[in-house]
Design a protein around this motif. Structure first.
Motif, mmCIF file in Angstrom:
data_model
loop_
_atom_site.group_PDB
_atom_site.id
_atom_site.type_symbol
_atom_site.label_atom_id
_atom_site.label_comp_id
_atom_site.label_asym_id
_atom_site.label_seq_id
_atom_site.Cartn_x
_atom_site.Cartn_y
_atom_site.Cartn_z
ATOM 1 N N ILE A 154 -138.028 10.018 -17.648
ATOM 2 C CA ILE A 154 -137.581 10.992 -16.651
ATOM 3 C C ILE A 154 -137.325 12.314 -17.354
ATOM 4 O O ILE A 154 -136.721 12.357 -18.441
ATOM 5 C CB ILE A 154 -136.292 10.531 -15.940
ATOM 6 C CG1 ILE A 154 -136.563 9.304 -15.070
ATOM 7 C CG2 ILE A 154 -135.720 11.664 -15.076
ATOM 8 C CD1 ILE A 154 -135.322 8.763 -14.389
ATOM 9 N N PHE A 168 -135.627 15.984 -16.129
ATOM 10 C CA PHE A 168 -134.879 16.643 -15.052
ATOM 11 C C PHE A 168 -134.485 18.010 -15.585
ATOM 12 O O PHE A 168 -133.724 18.121 -16.545
ATOM 13 C CB PHE A 168 -133.657 15.794 -14.719
ATOM 14 C CG PHE A 168 -132.835 16.256 -13.543
ATOM 15 C CD1 PHE A 168 -132.875 15.572 -12.335
ATOM 16 C CD2 PHE A 168 -131.987 17.356 -13.641
ATOM 17 C CE1 PHE A 168 -132.098 15.976 -11.258
ATOM 18 C CE2 PHE A 168 -131.208 17.771 -12.571
ATOM 19 C CZ PHE A 168 -131.270 17.073 -11.367
ATOM 20 N N LEU A 206 -136.207 23.706 -9.734
ATOM 21 C CA LEU A 206 -135.958 22.362 -10.246
ATOM 22 C C LEU A 206 -137.298 21.706 -10.536
ATOM 23 O O LEU A 206 -138.168 21.629 -9.662
ATOM 24 C CB LEU A 206 -135.179 21.511 -9.240
ATOM 25 C CG LEU A 206 -134.968 20.049 -9.682
ATOM 26 C CD1 LEU A 206 -134.006 19.971 -10.853
ATOM 27 C CD2 LEU A 206 -134.476 19.190 -8.527
ATOM 28 N N CYS A 211 -138.823 18.055 -11.846
ATOM 29 C CA CYS A 211 -138.443 16.662 -12.059
ATOM 30 C C CYS A 211 -139.711 15.821 -12.163
ATOM 31 O O CYS A 211 -140.594 15.899 -11.303
ATOM 32 C CB CYS A 211 -137.569 16.167 -10.916
ATOM 33 S SG CYS A 211 -136.789 14.567 -11.236
ATOM 34 N N PHE A 236 -130.324 20.143 -5.524
ATOM 35 C CA PHE A 236 -129.839 19.370 -6.668
ATOM 36 C C PHE A 236 -128.409 19.755 -7.010
ATOM 37 O O PHE A 236 -127.896 20.806 -6.599
ATOM 38 C CB PHE A 236 -130.741 19.575 -7.894
ATOM 39 C CG PHE A 236 -130.596 20.934 -8.541
ATOM 40 C CD1 PHE A 236 -129.668 21.143 -9.563
ATOM 41 C CD2 PHE A 236 -131.386 22.000 -8.137
ATOM 42 C CE1 PHE A 236 -129.537 22.391 -10.159
ATOM 43 C CE2 PHE A 236 -131.257 23.251 -8.731
ATOM 44 C CZ PHE A 236 -130.330 23.442 -9.749
ATOM 45 N N LEU A 240 -126.261 13.730 -12.383
ATOM 46 C CA LEU A 240 -127.459 14.418 -11.920
ATOM 47 C C LEU A 240 -127.856 13.860 -10.559
ATOM 48 O O LEU A 240 -127.968 12.641 -10.381
ATOM 49 C CB LEU A 240 -128.614 14.211 -12.899
ATOM 50 C CG LEU A 240 -128.357 14.518 -14.374
ATOM 51 C CD1 LEU A 240 -129.636 14.278 -15.186
ATOM 52 C CD2 LEU A 240 -127.855 15.940 -14.566
ATOM 53 N N ALA A 252 -130.598 14.738 -7.209
ATOM 54 C CA ALA A 252 -131.648 15.596 -6.665
ATOM 55 C C ALA A 252 -132.335 14.894 -5.514
ATOM 56 O O ALA A 252 -132.559 13.673 -5.546
ATOM 57 C CB ALA A 252 -132.677 15.937 -7.736
ATOM 58 N N VAL A 312 -133.224 11.381 -7.135
ATOM 59 C CA VAL A 312 -132.659 10.999 -8.429
ATOM 60 C C VAL A 312 -131.140 10.969 -8.335
ATOM 61 O O VAL A 312 -130.527 11.876 -7.761
ATOM 62 C CB VAL A 312 -133.082 11.992 -9.538
ATOM 63 C CG1 VAL A 312 -132.416 11.646 -10.865
ATOM 64 C CG2 VAL A 312 -134.602 12.008 -9.696
#
Length: 429
Positions: free
Chosen positions: A65, A67, A83, A85, A122, A140, A142, A150
């Motif tokens: 992942i 981010f 953002l 991701c 997010f 975190l 999102a 996430v």
């Protein structure tokens, strides 16, 4: 902190140094600078600055992942928040990549400090728990569409503190321009080198638990990206063996416009990194390579591209193999000595790539305001290669860190690598 990109005063001496590396005048024994609370605060700098908070994680099953929150300002234009991701499964090759403009960004959110931020898409929430096994963490969250959501808790072990190169308020900075008091620009990096990731993700409507290890970097490029560097390299190795091992490395190569003797005396390579063994930060490394000069430091922090092949899609020579090396003094008072580590990875050729997650056309992904600033610069066509493969990290060091370390240990794990090419260097092959 730096002069406006609309105007810049010429140096009195055109041959004066116009680049000042992060480890300049920092003794090898003091490379590991502790992070202060405000080191991880969003600065939201004006002028021309790109600020990022980026979290990387690798699960034991090979999923990864990335981010990343980006705050971009260009001159007098209103800042853009983005953002990025990405979730990648190395077993199946499935990649989910989302890049969205965020709305209603604020830092700090109500009741929090500027280590946290929030938008409609997010949130990044800093939490502190002094005296515990994990004294700092981030939450975190999102929601960037039905195909990707996430929710992760990112926790830093007490034994693996965050670091920057050098101590104090100027630690972590490389400066551009002849005048250190009024630099034309800067590059700034602060790291959490080893973290625990726990939570879940939703990919294409399917919830998945996620548990792994990773790192975090807070960075700023305080100048137009095409003027900061011609290339970047990043390595991120994680292994559960020996109770948690990581090795991270970041390197940028300046354009030939910056060096020790003014314009044309570059390019300069700046490389920083660290090694964690048993969830303990054991060494921090930094090395600057100046054209035509031999190294004076005993510290090694470098990465090398081997068997490079011209990629007709990008116009750059991509490596077929990559290698990285760290060597520096132990930062543990009860385990003096030198810690050294080496790693290599075969990433294949053009027709037969190995572990290629993605080839990113950066101009297609960055915020519009940045694209407008760099896309029309001659020779600038940035691409990023991203790979992940199983790899072996070879480490030596004091036995007080880990049993048998003086004879060398081999650690099995996953190596995530990014190689970014921004512009061709005049005279380079």
């Amino acid at each position: 902190m730096f002069s406006s990109f609309f105007s810049a005063s010429a140096p009195v001496d055109p041959h004066a140094p116009n680049f000042h590396s992060v480890n300049a005048n920092v003794p090898d024994s003091d490379l590991c600078g502790p992070l202060e609370a405000n080191d991880l605060e969003w600065t939201c700098a004006g002028g021309f600055a790109t600020e990022t908070q980026t979290f990387y994680a690798i699960a034991e099953d090979g999923r990864t992942i990335m981010f990343q929150a980006i705050h971009s300002s260009v001159g007098l234009w209103y800042p853009t928040i983005q953002l990025n991701c990405k979730v990648y499964d190395s077993k199946t090759g499935e990649r989910t990549w989302k890049s969205v403009n965020a709305a209603n960004f604020v830092t700090p959110p109500p009741g929090l400090d500027k280590r946290s931020s929030k938008s409609d898409q997010f949130s990044i929430t800093y939490r502190i728990n002094p005296g515990s096994e994990y004294p700092e963490s981030y939450l975190l969250s999102a929601n960037v569409g039905q195909d990707l959501q996430v929710s992760l808790e990112v926790s830093r072990p007490a034994s693996a503190p965050g670091w920057k190169i050098g101590k104090g308020e100027k630690g972590g900075f490389s400066y551009f321009g002849p005048d250190l008091e009024k630099p034309e620009g800067y590059v700034w990096h602060k790291f959490w080198p080893h973290l625990k990731y726990e939570g879940h993700i939703i990919v294409n409507g399917k919830a998945q638990a996620f548990s792994g290890a990773g790192m975090f970097v807070h960075a700023i490029q305080g100048m137009r990206p095409n003027l900061v560097a011609s290339a970047w390299n990043f390595h991120h190795f994680q292994s559960p063996e020996h109770n948690g091992v990581s090795a991270i490395m970041m390197e940028f190569t300046t354009c030939d416009t910056h060096g020790k003797q003014g314009a044309g005396s570059g390019p300069v390579k700046v490389n920083v990194g660290s090694v964690v063994i048993g969830q303990k930060l054991v060494t921090v490394t930094a090395e600057t390579t100046w054209p035509g000069e031999e190294r004076e430091s005993t510290v090694i922090s470098k990465t090398v591209h081997l068997n490079r092949i011209l990629d007709p899609e990008t116009g750059y020579k991509k490596p077929s193999q990559v290698s990285a090396e760290w060597s520096g003094p132990s930062v543990l008072s009860d385990a003096p000595g030198t810690v050294a580590a080496k790693i290599g990875m075969d990433v294949g050729d053009i027709e037969n790539p190995r572990g290629l997650m993605d080839l990113v056309d950066i101009l297609a992904e960055i915020p519009y305001v940045l694209k407008a600033a760099v896309s029309y610069v001659a020779g600038t066509k940035p691409y990023m290669y991203q790979w992940i493969n199983p790899a072996k990290l070879h480490i030596t060091g004091p036995d007080a860190i880990a049993e048998g370390l003086s004879n060398g240990v081999e650690v099995n794990g996953q190596l995530y690598t990014e190689s970014t090419f921004i512009s061709l260097i005049p005279g380079a092959d």
